[in-house]
Design an enzyme around this catalytic site. Structure first.
Site, PDB file in Angstrom:
ATOM      1  N   TYR A 150       3.798  -9.338   2.939  1.00  0.00           N
ATOM      2  CA  TYR A 150       3.356  -8.104   2.273  1.00  0.00           C
ATOM      3  C   TYR A 150       2.062  -8.350   1.489  1.00  0.00           C
ATOM      4  CZ  TYR A 150       3.155  -4.229  -1.031  1.00  0.00           C
ATOM      5  OH  TYR A 150       2.733  -3.168  -1.797  1.00  0.00           O
ATOM      6  N   ARG A 157      -5.623  -4.705   3.711  1.00  0.00           N
ATOM      7  CA  ARG A 157      -5.815  -3.272   3.434  1.00  0.00           C
ATOM      8  C   ARG A 157      -6.906  -3.071   2.386  1.00  0.00           C
ATOM      9  NH1 ARG A 157      -0.767   0.296   1.297  1.00  0.00           N
ATOM     10  NH2 ARG A 157      -0.591  -1.527  -0.081  1.00  0.00           N
ATOM     11  N   TYR A 210      -1.846  -3.561 -10.557  1.00  0.00           N
ATOM     12  CA  TYR A 210      -0.833  -4.609 -10.739  1.00  0.00           C
ATOM     13  C   TYR A 210      -1.524  -5.930 -11.057  1.00  0.00           C
ATOM     14  CZ  TYR A 210       3.194  -2.085  -8.582  1.00  0.00           C
ATOM     15  OH  TYR A 210       4.217  -1.216  -8.299  1.00  0.00           O
ATOM     16  N   ARG A 223       0.540   6.806  -6.690  1.00  0.00           N
ATOM     17  CA  ARG A 223       1.990   7.060  -6.783  1.00  0.00           C
ATOM     18  C   ARG A 223       2.395   8.341  -6.078  1.00  0.00           C
ATOM     19  NH1 ARG A 223       4.221   2.271  -7.698  1.00  0.00           N
ATOM     20  NH2 ARG A 223       3.327   1.227  -9.504  1.00  0.00           N
ATOM     21  N   GLU A 330      14.137   2.022  -2.042  1.00  0.00           N
ATOM     22  CA  GLU A 330      12.844   2.696  -2.238  1.00  0.00           C
ATOM     23  C   GLU A 330      12.987   4.108  -1.675  1.00  0.00           C
ATOM     24  OE1 GLU A 330       9.155   0.492  -1.545  1.00  0.00           O
ATOM     25  OE2 GLU A 330       8.443   2.170  -0.327  1.00  0.00           O
TER      26      GLU A 330
HETATM   27  C1  3EB Z   1       5.897  -0.426  -5.660  1.00  0.00           C
HETATM   28  O1  3EB Z   1       5.991   0.532  -6.428  1.00  0.00           O
HETATM   29  C2  3EB Z   1       6.908  -0.514  -4.566  1.00  0.00           C
HETATM   30  O2  3EB Z   1       2.009  -1.114  -0.516  1.00  0.00           O
HETATM   31  O3  3EB Z   1       1.686   0.894   0.267  1.00  0.00           O
HETATM   32  C3  3EB Z   1       5.608   1.503  -2.736  1.00  0.00           C
HETATM   33  C4  3EB Z   1       4.744   2.390  -2.076  1.00  0.00           C
HETATM   34  C5  3EB Z   1       5.399   0.153  -2.611  1.00  0.00           C
HETATM   35  C6  3EB Z   1       3.687   1.915  -1.318  1.00  0.00           C
HETATM   36  C7  3EB Z   1       2.315   0.082  -0.427  1.00  0.00           C
HETATM   37  C8  3EB Z   1       4.326  -0.311  -1.838  1.00  0.00           C
HETATM   38  C9  3EB Z   1       3.474   0.566  -1.202  1.00  0.00           C
HETATM   39  O4  3EB Z   1       5.046  -1.317  -5.782  1.00  0.00           O
HETATM   40  C10 3EB Z   1       6.313  -0.838  -3.264  1.00  0.00           C
END
Ligand code: 3EB
Length: 342
Positions: A150, A157, A210, A223, A330
């Site tokens: 990942y 990306r 992050y 989000r 999720e």
């Molecule tokens: C998170 O909140 C959970 O890498 O496109 C959620 C939605 C998550 C999209 C992405 C990853 C992705 O980090 C993981």
């Protein structure tokens, strides 16, 4: 499938999909097949096969279709199948990692190549704004050459966004990224002529911010996002998990994670309702997709989700790996509202 809205989404069983009339097929933008592969007649339709079992259904596959109020045109560019109407472009791209075997991090390069091709297509067809991407890859939590897959995906990306002259923070698309049992990296996406309106969650650090403990490059997604079409507003809620701030909460506790995830979705709806150009959105009207890591957690997760969203809500449950190894659940969601005065 008689719809006044420019685009609509619906969930069809394989017989329902096979039974569409020619006129209805003309209006299909694309299909995602979960729990079983697509059938042959799809022809030039963009089809995403998600190699992940459905949960809580006796058997069979599910087809999530997007369709337009108009007839669509098909195209193919750089290995991407797509369909367009006047407002949206919907495409599907599969990339085999074996094409990048010579590289130390094949998945990273596959992801970068995929997103570069997607952006080249969007620029060429003049649907420059990526609204939503659905990413699936096998062995998402496996470590290869010292880096979780990942995290490799995130590097590729991110680099493609920058290499394509796009921002990797702020107004980035809504997305999800899940682990499948097998198959190539597969990306379905929807893009349009208008910029999406990003929505962040006050309970969470934006994913594109992050800290580096989650990998060398942050995930490139918002989000949630609104997309505007003539007379229509679409709400895309990205994959949402039991994360508060930037940390996973309720490790090992599926019930706690399901509740926290729904609290995050409720917070996103509140943010969205502060920005909508339509009427407020409610939990019970969402079309949801819930990913559960361990099949045995399904009854518990399902009971909590149903209790919160109501028994009549449309929820599809899928067994899939989540992109952090400590996440068990999720949930992503969509809704559509009419919008006056366009
Ligand atoms: C998170 O909140 C959970 O890498 O496109 C959620 C939605 C998550 C999209 C992405 C990853 C992705 O980090 C993981």
């Amino acid at each position: 499938m008689i719809e006044a809205m420019p685009v609509a989404h619906s969930r069809l069983s394989p017989p329902q999909l096979a039974g569409l009339s020619d006129a209805q097929r003309q209006r299909l933008l694309g299909v995602t097949c979960i729990g079983g592969p697509a059938e042959a007649w799809h022809g030039e339709l963009p089809v995403q096969n998600v190699a992940a079992p459905l949960l809580g259904r006796s058997a069979g596959a599910l087809n999530e279709v997007w369709y337009s109020a108009e007839s669509c045109r098909s195209g193919e560019f750089a290995g991407i199948r797509f369909r367009v109407d006047d407002n949206v472009l919907y495409g599907v791209l599969d990339v085999e990692e074996s094409a990048f075997r010579g590289s130390p991090l094949p998945l990273q390069h596959a992801a970068e190549d995929a997103y570069r091709r997607i952006f080249a297509l969007l620029d060429r067809e003049s649907y420059p704004h990526l609204w939503r991407a659905w990413n699936y890859l096998a062995d998402i939590n496996a470590e290869r050459n010292g880096l979780e897959r990942y995290r490799q995906f995130n590097i590729g990306r991110h680099d493609a966004f920058l290499a394509s002259g796009r921002l990797a923070r702020g107004n980035v698309p809504a997305a999800c990224a899940l682990g499948t049992l097998r198959g190539p990296l597969t990306i379905a996406f929807m893009a349009g002529r208008t910029a999406p309106t990003p929505i962040e969650n006050p309970r969470q650090v934006s994913a594109y911010e992050y800290p580096a403990i989650y990998g060398p490059r942050s995930p490139t997604f918002s989000r949630a996002a609104f997309a505007q079409l003539p007379g229509q507003e679409l709400l895309f809620i990205s994959g949402t998990a039991s994360i508060v701030g930037h940390q996973t909460t309720h490790v090992g506790d599926v019930a706690g994670q399901a509740r926290e995830t729904l609290a995050n979705i409720a917070a996103l709806l509140e943010s969205a309702n502060g920005k909508t150009r339509s009427t407020p959105y409610a939990l019970a009207e969402l079309s949801l997709r819930a990913y559960i890591r361990r099949a045995e957690d399904y009854p518990c997760a399902q009971a909590i989700i149903e209790e919160q969203v109501g028994a009549d809500a449309s929820v599809v449950y899928v067994q899939a790996d989540i992109c952090r190894s400590d996440l068990l659940v999720e949930i992503e969601a969509m809704a559509s509202h009419t919008m006056g005065n366009c």
